[in-house]
Design a protein around this motif. Sequence first.
Motif, PDB file in Angstrom:
ATOM      1  N   UNK A 192       7.563  -3.297  -7.276  1.00 15.58           N
ATOM      2  CA  UNK A 192       6.220  -2.821  -6.894  1.00 15.58           C
ATOM      3  C   UNK A 192       6.354  -1.989  -5.624  1.00 15.58           C
ATOM      4  N   UNK A 193       6.038  -0.678  -5.733  1.00 19.65           N
ATOM      5  CA  UNK A 193       6.336   0.238  -4.630  1.00 19.65           C
ATOM      6  C   UNK A 193       5.412   0.011  -3.433  1.00 19.65           C
ATOM      7  N   UNK A 194       4.270  -0.677  -3.640  1.00 15.88           N
ATOM      8  CA  UNK A 194       3.316  -0.817  -2.534  1.00 15.88           C
ATOM      9  C   UNK A 194       3.356  -2.189  -1.874  1.00 15.88           C
ATOM     10  N   UNK A 195       4.442  -2.941  -2.126  1.00 15.58           N
ATOM     11  CA  UNK A 195       4.574  -4.243  -1.460  1.00 15.58           C
ATOM     12  C   UNK A 195       5.615  -4.132  -0.347  1.00 15.58           C
ATOM     13  N   UNK A 196       5.197  -4.503   0.838  1.00 11.94           N
ATOM     14  CA  UNK A 196       6.108  -4.459   1.993  1.00 11.94           C
ATOM     15  C   UNK A 196       6.368  -5.889   2.452  1.00 11.94           C
ATOM     16  N   UNK A 197       7.622  -6.225   2.724  1.00  7.23           N
ATOM     17  CA  UNK A 197       7.962  -7.596   3.132  1.00  7.23           C
ATOM     18  C   UNK A 197       8.064  -7.700   4.648  1.00  7.23           C
TER      19      UNK A 197
END
Lengths: 303, 102
Positions: A192-197
């Motif tokens: 998922x390109x819009x998930x930042x950890x």
Amino acid sequence: MAHIYDMIILGGGPAGYSAALYAARAGFDTLVIEKMSAGGQMALTDIIDNYPGFDEGVDGFTLGMKMQAGAERFGAKSEYGEVLSVDLAGEVKTVKTDSGDYQTRTVVIATGANPRPLGLPDEATLIGRGLHYCAHCDGRFYKDKTVMVVGGGNSAVSDALYLSRIAKKVLLVHRRDTLRATRVYHEPLMKASNVEFLWNKTVSDVVMGDRIIGATLQDVKTGTSEQVLCDGIFVSIGRVPATECLNGQLPLDDYGYIIADETTRTAIPGVYAVGDVRTKALRQVVTAAADGAVAVHFAEEYL
Amino acid sequence: MAIIHVTATNFAEIKASEKTVLLDFYADWCGPCRMVAPILEDIASEREDIIIGKINVDDEGSLAHQFGVVSIPTLVVMKNGEIVHQSAGARPKAQILKLLES
């Protein structure tokens, strides 16, 4: 003389209504006391795909209603009220609720668990102002916005995936540097390109405007804090078993769960703990339902 | 008192009511909203002195926005056109009755 039930079940989720079905079908005079509505945590679940018999899945609310109807078909009764206290000692046990007092020969505790709060001061006042515990309930209000998900287990990761399809951006905040969630979730999440950890971080405070506009995150390794802006925060850091009404009458484990083995028998004869409130390896709808059946089996021996 | 479906069109009329108004912002797909629904029906049948208005947030986005609703169900109590209580989350009947006394 007050009426004395054979069995009173505290909580109307899958464990409670499964116990009610087995008890009523065995001819026991059975009452379920539920604080709000059948289904428990299950009723907050969008689709349940891992309860056998529903080949296209089933929504948790409907399944809860069906479990209630199934038990009532054999004569189980339901009352709505909040359990204030119980007296479990003795052969006749008392249950006090805000809608009346009841007596019974056996008690099945099926009170389940509630979402674990972050532990912020005045946290309850933030609900409805941007702090959430149910992504499937409130996620749709964050179309094209930035949301934060707190947690690293299965439910946090499933929430993050769900929200990534609605929100512009999802910030996943976890206190460790790896996910605890099962492997099956990892790949879709990494894709998922819009998930930042945001690893090794905990939420120490919220940033408020008219409502929540961000969170203060503390790094667990360095101790440093930073403010991160977001439009809403979804908390998914586990659950707290609901045992307040027991007033310490039953031994609990270190995490607050009622100690009982697979027989569901507790330290007090005639008292059984079923479903998520019990110490167990796997908390699922199907294992909760199984507990209900087992409890009635041992209650039959006791009665 | 029957439950009224509130829309942007009839909202002003309901807001102007002399009776206490209980608004329920909900959606059909929301589990906790479905838990609250039968409780509100119960209260509606018992209490002539209040008006219960249900607002579907999928259909009435502007009303939801106007009330700053970001969690559902959100229950709002209005007296004489003013908001006297607003809170999110499903709750048992006894607690909802208490909100009406706000």
